[in-house]
Design a protein around this motif. Structure first.
Motif, PDB file in Angstrom:
ATOM      1  N   GLY A   1      22.907   8.480  54.297  1.00  0.00           N
ATOM      2  CA  GLY A   1      24.271   8.024  54.530  1.00  0.00           C
ATOM      3  C   GLY A   1      25.282   9.106  54.819  1.00  0.00           C
ATOM      4  O   GLY A   1      26.447   8.808  55.104  1.00  0.00           O
ATOM      5  N   GLY A   2      24.860  10.352  54.733  1.00  0.00           N
ATOM      6  CA  GLY A   2      25.796  11.431  55.032  1.00  0.00           C
ATOM      7  C   GLY A   2      26.119  11.483  56.519  1.00  0.00           C
ATOM      8  O   GLY A   2      25.522  10.784  57.334  1.00  0.00           O
ATOM      9  N   GLY A   3      27.095  12.317  56.857  1.00  0.00           N
ATOM     10  CA  GLY A   3      27.465  12.462  58.259  1.00  0.00           C
ATOM     11  C   GLY A   3      28.789  13.165  58.414  1.00  0.00           C
ATOM     12  O   GLY A   3      29.305  13.758  57.459  1.00  0.00           O
ATOM     13  N   LEU A   4      29.318  13.085  59.630  1.00  0.00           N
ATOM     14  CA  LEU A   4      30.601  13.705  59.968  1.00  0.00           C
ATOM     15  C   LEU A   4      31.663  12.613  60.048  1.00  0.00           C
ATOM     16  O   LEU A   4      31.463  11.588  60.724  1.00  0.00           O
ATOM     17  N   VAL A   5      32.796  12.840  59.377  1.00  0.00           N
ATOM     18  CA  VAL A   5      33.862  11.848  59.366  1.00  0.00           C
ATOM     19  C   VAL A   5      35.193  12.584  59.376  1.00  0.00           C
ATOM     20  O   VAL A   5      35.288  13.720  58.876  1.00  0.00           O
ATOM     21  N   GLN A   6      36.197  11.949  59.932  1.00  0.00           N
ATOM     22  CA  GLN A   6      37.529  12.543  59.928  1.00  0.00           C
ATOM     23  C   GLN A   6      38.199  12.349  58.574  1.00  0.00           C
ATOM     24  O   GLN A   6      37.883  11.398  57.833  1.00  0.00           O
ATOM     25  N   ALA A   7      39.125  13.217  58.266  1.00  0.00           N
ATOM     26  CA  ALA A   7      39.895  13.084  57.032  1.00  0.00           C
ATOM     27  C   ALA A   7      40.556  11.708  56.976  1.00  0.00           C
ATOM     28  O   ALA A   7      41.061  11.213  57.983  1.00  0.00           O
ATOM     29  N   GLY A   8      40.496  11.107  55.789  1.00  0.00           N
ATOM     30  CA  GLY A   8      41.013   9.754  55.614  1.00  0.00           C
ATOM     31  C   GLY A   8      39.976   8.674  55.807  1.00  0.00           C
ATOM     32  O   GLY A   8      40.228   7.508  55.476  1.00  0.00           O
ATOM     33  N   GLY A   9      38.829   9.046  56.340  1.00  0.00           N
ATOM     34  CA  GLY A   9      37.776   8.080  56.598  1.00  0.00           C
ATOM     35  C   GLY A   9      36.922   7.801  55.376  1.00  0.00           C
ATOM     36  O   GLY A   9      37.202   8.291  54.263  1.00  0.00           O
ATOM     37  N   SER A  10      35.861   7.026  55.588  1.00  0.00           N
ATOM     38  CA  SER A  10      34.989   6.598  54.498  1.00  0.00           C
ATOM     39  C   SER A  10      33.525   6.809  54.871  1.00  0.00           C
ATOM     40  O   SER A  10      33.159   6.790  56.044  1.00  0.00           O
ATOM     41  N   LEU A  11      32.721   7.008  53.851  1.00  0.00           N
ATOM     42  CA  LEU A  11      31.258   7.043  53.977  1.00  0.00           C
ATOM     43  C   LEU A  11      30.671   6.393  52.741  1.00  0.00           C
ATOM     44  O   LEU A  11      31.280   6.431  51.662  1.00  0.00           O
ATOM     45  N   ARG A  12      29.480   5.851  52.912  1.00  0.00           N
ATOM     46  CA  ARG A  12      28.749   5.296  51.776  1.00  0.00           C
ATOM     47  C   ARG A  12      27.395   5.964  51.707  1.00  0.00           C
ATOM     48  O   ARG A  12      26.585   5.865  52.633  1.00  0.00           O
ATOM     49  N   LEU A  13      27.158   6.662  50.602  1.00  0.00           N
ATOM     50  CA  LEU A  13      25.870   7.312  50.362  1.00  0.00           C
ATOM     51  C   LEU A  13      24.980   6.393  49.540  1.00  0.00           C
ATOM     52  O   LEU A  13      25.460   5.683  48.659  1.00  0.00           O
ATOM     53  N   SER A  14      23.697   6.437  49.830  1.00  0.00           N
ATOM     54  CA  SER A  14      22.725   5.675  49.061  1.00  0.00           C
ATOM     55  C   SER A  14      21.613   6.598  48.592  1.00  0.00           C
ATOM     56  O   SER A  14      21.310   7.607  49.241  1.00  0.00           O
ATOM     57  N   CYS A  15      21.006   6.227  47.482  1.00  0.00           N
ATOM     58  CA  CYS A  15      19.889   6.986  46.934  1.00  0.00           C
ATOM     59  C   CYS A  15      18.863   5.974  46.435  1.00  0.00           C
ATOM     60  O   CYS A  15      19.185   5.148  45.569  1.00  0.00           O
ATOM     61  N   VAL A  16      17.665   6.047  46.987  1.00  0.00           N
ATOM     62  CA  VAL A  16      16.595   5.142  46.588  1.00  0.00           C
ATOM     63  C   VAL A  16      15.623   5.892  45.694  1.00  0.00           C
ATOM     64  O   VAL A  16      15.187   7.008  46.033  1.00  0.00           O
ATOM     65  N   ALA A  17      15.273   5.282  44.579  1.00  0.00           N
ATOM     66  CA  ALA A  17      14.363   5.900  43.619  1.00  0.00           C
ATOM     67  C   ALA A  17      13.004   5.227  43.644  1.00  0.00           C
ATOM     68  O   ALA A  17      12.902   4.024  43.890  1.00  0.00           O
ATOM     69  N   SER A  18      11.981   6.007  43.369  1.00  0.00           N
ATOM     70  CA  SER A  18      10.633   5.463  43.256  1.00  0.00           C
ATOM     71  C   SER A  18       9.866   6.272  42.220  1.00  0.00           C
ATOM     72  O   SER A  18      10.245   7.388  41.880  1.00  0.00           O
ATOM     73  N   GLY A  19       8.810   5.670  41.715  1.00  0.00           N
ATOM     74  CA  GLY A  19       7.915   6.385  40.824  1.00  0.00           C
ATOM     75  C   GLY A  19       7.963   5.948  39.377  1.00  0.00           C
ATOM     76  O   GLY A  19       6.946   5.964  38.706  1.00  0.00           O
ATOM     77  N   ARG A  20       9.111   5.616  38.857  1.00  0.00           N
ATOM     78  CA  ARG A  20       9.222   5.166  37.465  1.00  0.00           C
ATOM     79  C   ARG A  20      10.231   4.020  37.417  1.00  0.00           C
ATOM     80  O   ARG A  20      10.862   3.678  38.410  1.00  0.00           O
ATOM     81  N   THR A  21      10.369   3.429  36.247  1.00  0.00           N
ATOM     82  CA  THR A  21      11.287   2.309  36.094  1.00  0.00           C
ATOM     83  C   THR A  21      12.722   2.800  36.234  1.00  0.00           C
ATOM     84  O   THR A  21      13.229   3.533  35.380  1.00  0.00           O
ATOM     85  N   PHE A  22      13.366   2.382  37.302  1.00  0.00           N
ATOM     86  CA  PHE A  22      14.688   2.891  37.652  1.00  0.00           C
ATOM     87  C   PHE A  22      15.705   2.618  36.551  1.00  0.00           C
ATOM     88  O   PHE A  22      16.551   3.470  36.259  1.00  0.00           O
ATOM     89  N   SER A  23      15.628   1.470  35.918  1.00  0.00           N
ATOM     90  CA  SER A  23      16.626   1.098  34.916  1.00  0.00           C
ATOM     91  C   SER A  23      16.504   1.906  33.625  1.00  0.00           C
ATOM     92  O   SER A  23      17.346   1.766  32.739  1.00  0.00           O
ATOM     93  N   ASN A  24      15.511   2.744  33.509  1.00  0.00           N
ATOM     94  CA  ASN A  24      15.394   3.638  32.356  1.00  0.00           C
ATOM     95  C   ASN A  24      16.262   4.888  32.484  1.00  0.00           C
ATOM     96  O   ASN A  24      16.370   5.659  31.523  1.00  0.00           O
TER      97      ASN A  24
END
Length: 124
Positions: A8-31
């Motif tokens: 979700g990263g990238g180049l944006v002008q000041a005042g703009g918005s971005l949404r970063l995401s992170c996906v987990a795998s391997g163990r129980t995420f809610s732990n």
């Protein structure tokens, strides 16, 4: 082991918005409480936001409070960072991290697992 992959990263002008995401795998995420950190060139990695395991508590660095929102979806093993009103000083590589403490932390040393990072560049 927990594997974390940011996007979700990238180049944006000041005042703009971005949404970063992170996906987990391997163990129980809610732990795991989850955090976002960032590192600008020549600077140490710094805390941005954290969210507890149960999605009931969040904490933010003063520099992003009111502009950034951390959230998680335990069913999708995902943690997100909505970034609004971006400033040039927000430019950095953003990392998500996981720790076994229930409540989350602003201390990077307490996080056991880290993603590879995603670049955010805010132009003035």
């Amino acid at each position: 082991q927990v594997q974390l992959v940011e996007s979700g990263g990238g180049l944006v002008q000041a005042g703009g918005s971005l949404r970063l995401s992170c996906v987990a795998s391997g163990r129980t995420f809610s732990n795991y409480a989850m955090g976002w950190f960032r590192q600008a060139p020549g600077k140490e990695r710094e805390f941005v936001a954290t969210i507890n395991r149960s999605n009931t508590g969040t904490y933010y660095a003063d520099s992003v409070k009111g502009r950034f929102t951390i959230s998680r979806d335990n069913a999708k093993n995902t943690v997100s960072l909505q970034m609004n009103s971006l400033k040039p000083e927000d430019t950095a590589i953003y990392y998500c991290a996981a720790e076994l403490r229930a409540g989350g932390s602003y201390r990077k040393g307490e996080y056991a697992y880290w993603g590879q990072g995603t670049q955010v560049t805010v132009s003035s």
